[in-house]
Each structure stands twice: as C-alpha cells, then as structure tokens.
Design a protein around this motif. Structure first.
Motif, PDB file in Angstrom:
ATOM      1  N   ASP A 144      30.420  45.132  37.404  1.00 21.55           N
ATOM      2  CA  ASP A 144      30.556  46.392  38.122  1.00 21.55           C
ATOM      3  C   ASP A 144      31.412  47.395  37.337  1.00 21.55           C
ATOM      4  O   ASP A 144      31.691  48.491  37.815  1.00 21.55           O
ATOM      5  N   ILE A 145      31.820  47.002  36.133  1.00 23.99           N
ATOM      6  CA  ILE A 145      32.571  47.917  35.258  1.00 23.99           C
ATOM      7  C   ILE A 145      31.549  48.777  34.523  1.00 23.99           C
ATOM      8  O   ILE A 145      30.791  48.297  33.682  1.00 23.99           O
ATOM      9  N   ALA A 146      31.543  50.065  34.846  1.00 22.11           N
ATOM     10  CA  ALA A 146      30.553  50.967  34.255  1.00 22.11           C
ATOM     11  C   ALA A 146      31.142  51.859  33.176  1.00 22.11           C
ATOM     12  O   ALA A 146      30.420  52.413  32.349  1.00 22.11           O
ATOM     13  N   SER A 147      32.465  52.002  33.149  1.00 21.51           N
ATOM     14  CA  SER A 147      33.120  52.849  32.147  1.00 21.51           C
ATOM     15  C   SER A 147      34.533  52.364  31.920  1.00 21.51           C
ATOM     16  O   SER A 147      35.040  51.496  32.659  1.00 21.51           O
ATOM     17  N   VAL A 148      35.184  52.931  30.934  1.00 28.58           N
ATOM     18  CA  VAL A 148      36.576  52.574  30.638  1.00 28.58           C
ATOM     19  C   VAL A 148      37.456  52.817  31.850  1.00 28.58           C
ATOM     20  O   VAL A 148      38.411  52.066  32.103  1.00 28.58           O
ATOM     21  N   ASP A 149      37.160  53.833  32.624  1.00 31.58           N
ATOM     22  CA  ASP A 149      37.974  54.154  33.802  1.00 31.58           C
ATOM     23  C   ASP A 149      38.012  53.011  34.804  1.00 31.58           C
ATOM     24  O   ASP A 149      38.996  52.846  35.535  1.00 31.58           O
ATOM     25  N   ASP A 150      36.958  52.207  34.853  1.00 33.22           N
ATOM     26  CA  ASP A 150      36.896  51.114  35.818  1.00 33.22           C
ATOM     27  C   ASP A 150      37.803  49.938  35.455  1.00 33.22           C
ATOM     28  O   ASP A 150      38.015  49.038  36.276  1.00 33.22           O
ATOM     29  N   LEU A 151      38.322  49.930  34.244  1.00 30.10           N
ATOM     30  CA  LEU A 151      39.192  48.825  33.824  1.00 30.10           C
ATOM     31  C   LEU A 151      40.510  48.821  34.580  1.00 30.10           C
ATOM     32  O   LEU A 151      41.204  47.804  34.626  1.00 30.10           O
ATOM     33  N   SER A 152      40.874  49.939  35.169  1.00 30.26           N
ATOM     34  CA  SER A 152      42.162  50.027  35.854  1.00 30.26           C
ATOM     35  C   SER A 152      42.120  49.433  37.260  1.00 30.26           C
ATOM     36  O   SER A 152      43.146  49.336  37.921  1.00 30.26           O
ATOM     37  N   ASN A 153      40.958  49.031  37.700  1.00 32.05           N
ATOM     38  CA  ASN A 153      40.825  48.521  39.067  1.00 32.05           C
ATOM     39  C   ASN A 153      41.103  47.022  39.137  1.00 32.05           C
ATOM     40  O   ASN A 153      40.231  46.219  39.480  1.00 32.05           O
ATOM     41  N   ASP A 154      42.317  46.641  38.774  1.00 33.99           N
ATOM     42  CA  ASP A 154      42.750  45.242  38.864  1.00 33.99           C
ATOM     43  C   ASP A 154      41.853  44.269  38.112  1.00 33.99           C
ATOM     44  O   ASP A 154      41.642  43.128  38.537  1.00 33.99           O
ATOM     45  N   LYS A 155      41.322  44.698  36.992  1.00 37.92           N
ATOM     46  CA  LYS A 155      40.497  43.829  36.157  1.00 37.92           C
ATOM     47  C   LYS A 155      41.372  43.086  35.156  1.00 37.92           C
ATOM     48  O   LYS A 155      42.433  43.551  34.756  1.00 37.92           O
ATOM     49  N   MET A 156      40.908  41.922  34.712  1.00 37.74           N
ATOM     50  CA  MET A 156      41.584  41.186  33.659  1.00 37.74           C
ATOM     51  C   MET A 156      40.870  41.478  32.343  1.00 37.74           C
ATOM     52  O   MET A 156      39.644  41.319  32.236  1.00 37.74           O
ATOM     53  N   ILE A 157      41.634  41.902  31.362  1.00 36.82           N
ATOM     54  CA  ILE A 157      41.075  42.351  30.087  1.00 36.82           C
ATOM     55  C   ILE A 157      41.501  41.407  28.977  1.00 36.82           C
ATOM     56  O   ILE A 157      42.678  41.050  28.868  1.00 36.82           O
ATOM     57  N   GLY A 158      40.559  41.011  28.142  1.00 38.45           N
ATOM     58  CA  GLY A 158      40.865  40.179  26.986  1.00 38.45           C
ATOM     59  C   GLY A 158      40.899  41.011  25.713  1.00 38.45           C
ATOM     60  O   GLY A 158      40.129  41.968  25.565  1.00 38.45           O
TER      61      GLY A 158
END
Length: 286
Positions: A158-172
């Motif tokens: 459901d991540i469609a853009s860089v902006d969506d990474l801020s919605n409590d996502k875990m990033i590697g």
C-alpha cells in the motif's frame, strides 16, 4: 546514498573532474637505480597522473581498493569468485595508469572508510557518496558518477510514494550508508526515526527481509535496486525517487600526493571516454 535533491541515474551520467597532478622529477644518474625501484613499485605516477609528487601506497606496486562487493553493478563477486563492476573496472584502469596492480579487498560497508583512514587501504570505491560528514574523515576525488536512491516494496504494497513511508512503516537499508543515515534521522530533519529503520549488512540481506515480511520497504541505490528486483519476483520500485547521489573515490587525508595522482588518472579516463564505456557496459541507456 543521500537525501534532498533527486536525479535519474542512467548510462549518461554527470561526471566532472578537475585536474590535480603534475610531474615527478627525473632522478639524477647517481640515483637511477633507486628511482627505477620506486617506479617499479608504483610509488610514482605515470603519464599525466604522475605530474607533481611522489605518492605512497600501503603495499609497493599495488593499489588496494576497499569495497563492499554486494552493490551491483558497481561492485560484485564474479562467476570465477573474483570481482567485477563499474567501480572495479574504473579502479583497475586508474591502477594501470599509475603503474600499479589493483587489489580489491571486500569488507562490510561500515568498514570501508575506516580502513582508508587507518592506512590499511589506499582508496575506497563502493558507490560512495560525497557528504560533508565524510569529508571530515577522508578526502574525495572529483565525482565520477551521479545517481539516485529509490524505494523497493512488494508489488501488493500500500506504499505508493515516498510520502507513505512515514505511516509507521519499517524501512530496511544497508548499514552505514547515507540511505540509513537520512532515513533514521528525526522526522523534523526529514527522516523517519531510528525506531522505523533497520540496517542490514548488505542489500541482499535487506531484500530477503522484505520478502519475508520483516520490513515494509527498502531504501537503496537505483542500480542495485534494479538488479534485486529483477532477481526476485514480487518486488517493484516506486516511481517516486528518494535521494541524489554523487559518487567519488575516497582517500586518506594525509595522502595528498595519491589523491592528486588518482584524480589526474581519473580525469584522463573521463576525457578519453573510458569511464563512459565502462558505465555503458553495465548500465544500458533507457
């Protein structure tokens, strides 16, 4: 590996080099034997790269390159268990101009800068981005390639853009890269916070974590990203980009003579089209 501006990485990369070298003096006859020994050991530069001062390397006759060989197409392990890639070939061409034999030393990315600082390695080429922080620890040649970092996600994400990474996502990310540095920074500084970023030893490990559902996305350079997505079904790269990259060669601060020699050799290789040819070999124009 860096954040703020964004640019596309293609085979037609932006490269700007400034000459820094000059001319090694000829030894007088009485010193000819010693001079020949130095040249044979590769401690003076040849051609236009040999133009100013005598330089030293950690091992006579060899140029040791620190890298992390899991960053395709810049550096990777070849089928014969050697090393190949854009950085490896450019470093080999530089070594040849300096009358040296290239030695590629594979290590964790987190060690490449400190290995040069400590005098264990001569240069670092590892898709290394120029940053102000890194300039405090090592010197850089002029930029030889420019690129961009991107985001890898599962195809059904459901991540469609860089902006969506801020919605409590875990990033590697890969450890010690600017991708990690910027992503793990505070929200106020444009990052996502340390609690939302996991650093892995290399990109391949991060990809396995993504496939296993342990993280939601990976921030990594665009060319390795393409390699990983091509090799692993079910992944895609977001259309929106994350970072601007300027790659350069890192050299210990006290080794100004080697910096000048390498810079001059690199400039020659750009001027005669060698660098373009090497890049085009691994990255096809889109």
């Amino acid at each position: 590996m860096k954040k703020l501006a964004v640019l596309a990485l293609t085979a037609v990369m932006t490269m700007s080099l400034a000459a820094c070298g000059s001319k090694a003096e000829e030894a007088p006859a009485a010193e000819s034997a010693a001079a020949e020994s130095v040249v044979a050991a590769g401690s003076t530069a040849s051609s236009a790269a040999a133009e100013d001062a005598v330089f030293t390397t950690v091992e006579d006759g060899k140029l040791h390159m620190a890298t992390n060989a899991s960053f395709p197409p810049y550096e990777m392990v070849s089928d014969d268990e050697g090393f190949e890639g854009i950085d490896v070939e450019i470093a080999g061409a530089i070594a040849e101009k300096l009358g040296l034999e290239l030695v590629v030393d594979d290590m964790d990315f987190s060690s490449v800068i400190t290995s040069v600082q400590s005098g264990k390695e001569d240069i670092v080429m590892a898709g290394l981005t120029v940053t102000e922080e890194r300039k405090q620890n090592i010197n850089f040649t002029e930029t030889y390639a420019t690129g961009v970092q991107v985001v890898i996600v599962p195809e059904d994400s459901d991540i469609a853009s860089v902006d969506d990474l801020s919605n409590d996502k875990m990033i590697g990310t890969q450890e010690a890269t600017t991708g990690y540095i910027y992503a793990s920074d505070s929200v106020e500084n444009g990052g996502y916070g340390e609690d939302h970023v996991i650093a892995y030893a290399n990109g391949a490990t991060a990809v396995q974590a993504l496939l296993g559902g342990k993280i939601d996305a990976i921030i990594i350079d665009s060319q390795p990203a393409k390699e990983y997505v091509a090799a692993n079904e079910g992944l895609k790269i977001l259309d929106t980009e994350y970072v601007t990259e300027d790659y350069a060669i890192g050299i210990a601060k006290e080794n100004d003579a080697l910096l000048s020699a390498v810079n001059n050799a690199l400039q020659e290789l750009i001027a005669d089209g060698t660098v373009d040819q090497i890049i085009a070999k691994y990255i096809k124009a889109e």
